[in-house]
Design a protein around this motif. Sequence first.
Motif, PDB file in Angstrom:
ATOM      1  N   GLU A  86      45.804  46.938  43.900  1.00 19.20           N
ATOM      2  CA  GLU A  86      46.889  46.167  43.289  1.00 19.20           C
ATOM      3  C   GLU A  86      47.646  45.315  44.306  1.00 19.20           C
ATOM      4  OE1 GLU A  86      49.513  48.741  41.172  1.00 19.20           O
ATOM      5  OE2 GLU A  86      47.894  49.653  40.007  1.00 19.20           O
ATOM      6  N   PHE A  87      47.597  45.684  45.588  1.00 19.29           N
ATOM      7  CA  PHE A  87      48.458  44.989  46.551  1.00 19.29           C
ATOM      8  C   PHE A  87      47.834  44.727  47.918  1.00 19.29           C
ATOM      9  CE2 PHE A  87      49.580  49.533  46.553  1.00 19.29           C
ATOM     10  CZ  PHE A  87      49.327  49.859  47.883  1.00 19.29           C
ATOM     11  N   ALA A  88      46.547  45.013  48.101  1.00 15.54           N
ATOM     12  CA  ALA A  88      45.943  44.844  49.420  1.00 15.54           C
ATOM     13  C   ALA A  88      44.448  44.521  49.307  1.00 15.54           C
ATOM     14  CB  ALA A  88      46.133  46.111  50.250  1.00 15.54           C
ATOM     15  N   THR A  89      43.918  43.999  50.396  1.00 16.26           N
ATOM     16  CA  THR A  89      42.480  43.842  50.560  1.00 16.26           C
ATOM     17  C   THR A  89      42.071  44.656  51.774  1.00 16.26           C
ATOM     18  OG1 THR A  89      42.767  41.871  51.929  1.00 16.26           O
ATOM     19  CG2 THR A  89      42.436  41.516  49.571  1.00 16.26           C
ATOM     20  N   TRP A  90      40.788  44.954  51.901  1.00 14.16           N
ATOM     21  CA  TRP A  90      40.361  45.754  53.033  1.00 14.16           C
ATOM     22  C   TRP A  90      38.935  45.474  53.441  1.00 14.16           C
ATOM     23  CZ3 TRP A  90      41.884  48.097  48.397  1.00 14.16           C
ATOM     24  CH2 TRP A  90      40.898  48.723  47.639  1.00 14.16           C
ATOM     25  N   VAL A  91      38.632  45.937  54.665  1.00 20.21           N
ATOM     26  CA  VAL A  91      37.280  45.889  55.223  1.00 20.21           C
ATOM     27  C   VAL A  91      36.923  47.295  55.672  1.00 20.21           C
ATOM     28  CG1 VAL A  91      37.414  43.466  55.943  1.00 20.21           C
ATOM     29  CG2 VAL A  91      38.087  45.269  57.538  1.00 20.21           C
ATOM     30  N   ILE A  92      35.626  47.585  55.677  1.00 12.09           N
ATOM     31  CA  ILE A  92      35.179  48.910  56.082  1.00 12.09           C
ATOM     32  C   ILE A  92      34.065  48.818  57.105  1.00 12.09           C
ATOM     33  CG2 ILE A  92      35.748  49.865  53.817  1.00 12.09           C
ATOM     34  CD1 ILE A  92      32.596  50.128  53.493  1.00 12.09           C
ATOM     35  N   ALA A  93      33.848  49.916  57.789  1.00  7.46           N
ATOM     36  CA  ALA A  93      32.685  50.099  58.648  1.00  7.46           C
ATOM     37  C   ALA A  93      32.345  51.587  58.632  1.00  7.46           C
ATOM     38  CB  ALA A  93      32.968  49.645  60.071  1.00  7.46           C
ATOM     39  N   ASP A  94      31.056  51.889  58.553  1.00 14.81           N
ATOM     40  CA  ASP A  94      30.566  53.272  58.609  1.00 14.81           C
ATOM     41  C   ASP A  94      29.658  53.377  59.819  1.00 14.81           C
ATOM     42  OD1 ASP A  94      31.845  54.188  56.222  1.00 14.81           O
ATOM     43  OD2 ASP A  94      30.338  53.109  55.065  1.00 14.81           O
ATOM     44  N   LEU A  95      30.039  54.250  60.751  1.00 17.94           N
ATOM     45  CA  LEU A  95      29.311  54.407  61.995  1.00 17.94           C
ATOM     46  C   LEU A  95      28.629  55.777  62.015  1.00 17.94           C
ATOM     47  CD1 LEU A  95      32.209  53.229  64.324  1.00 17.94           C
ATOM     48  CD2 LEU A  95      30.460  51.814  63.214  1.00 17.94           C
ATOM     49  N   GLU A  96      27.345  55.783  62.322  1.00 16.42           N
ATOM     50  CA  GLU A  96      26.611  57.034  62.376  1.00 16.42           C
ATOM     51  C   GLU A  96      26.409  57.478  63.817  1.00 16.42           C
ATOM     52  OE1 GLU A  96      23.107  58.863  59.713  1.00 16.42           O
ATOM     53  OE2 GLU A  96      22.670  56.936  60.621  1.00 16.42           O
ATOM     54  N   SER A  97      26.614  58.758  64.043  1.00 20.74           N
ATOM     55  CA  SER A  97      26.369  59.281  65.398  1.00 20.74           C
ATOM     56  C   SER A  97      25.631  60.595  65.310  1.00 20.74           C
ATOM     57  CB  SER A  97      27.679  59.459  66.156  1.00 20.74           C
ATOM     58  OG  SER A  97      28.501  60.410  65.545  1.00 20.74           O
TER      59      SER A  97
END
Length: 97
Positions: A86-97
Amino acid sequence: MIRHLVLFKLNEGVSRDEPRVAEGDAAFRALGDTIPELTFWQCDWNITDRDIAYDYAIVSDVADADALQRYLTHPDHQAAAAKWREFATWVIADLES
């Protein structure tokens, strides 16, 4: 292990002291105690005040891709993310180790 990172940017004209933003923050903070797949959970407001900085971040760890999928589809996560839509946008990252 998978580290799941999410950076949120408040939409133009939205301030973090609005009640709906405070509700979104509280909803995310509660996830660390309610979703068993999370082996690490941290979320908070960014302390950096730069033009390129995002406003809020989540850092979480899960065991594997299946655990990540269970976390993402968990009803509490879905409800918290819906508040932020409702009030924000976002970015993601998934890191595998």
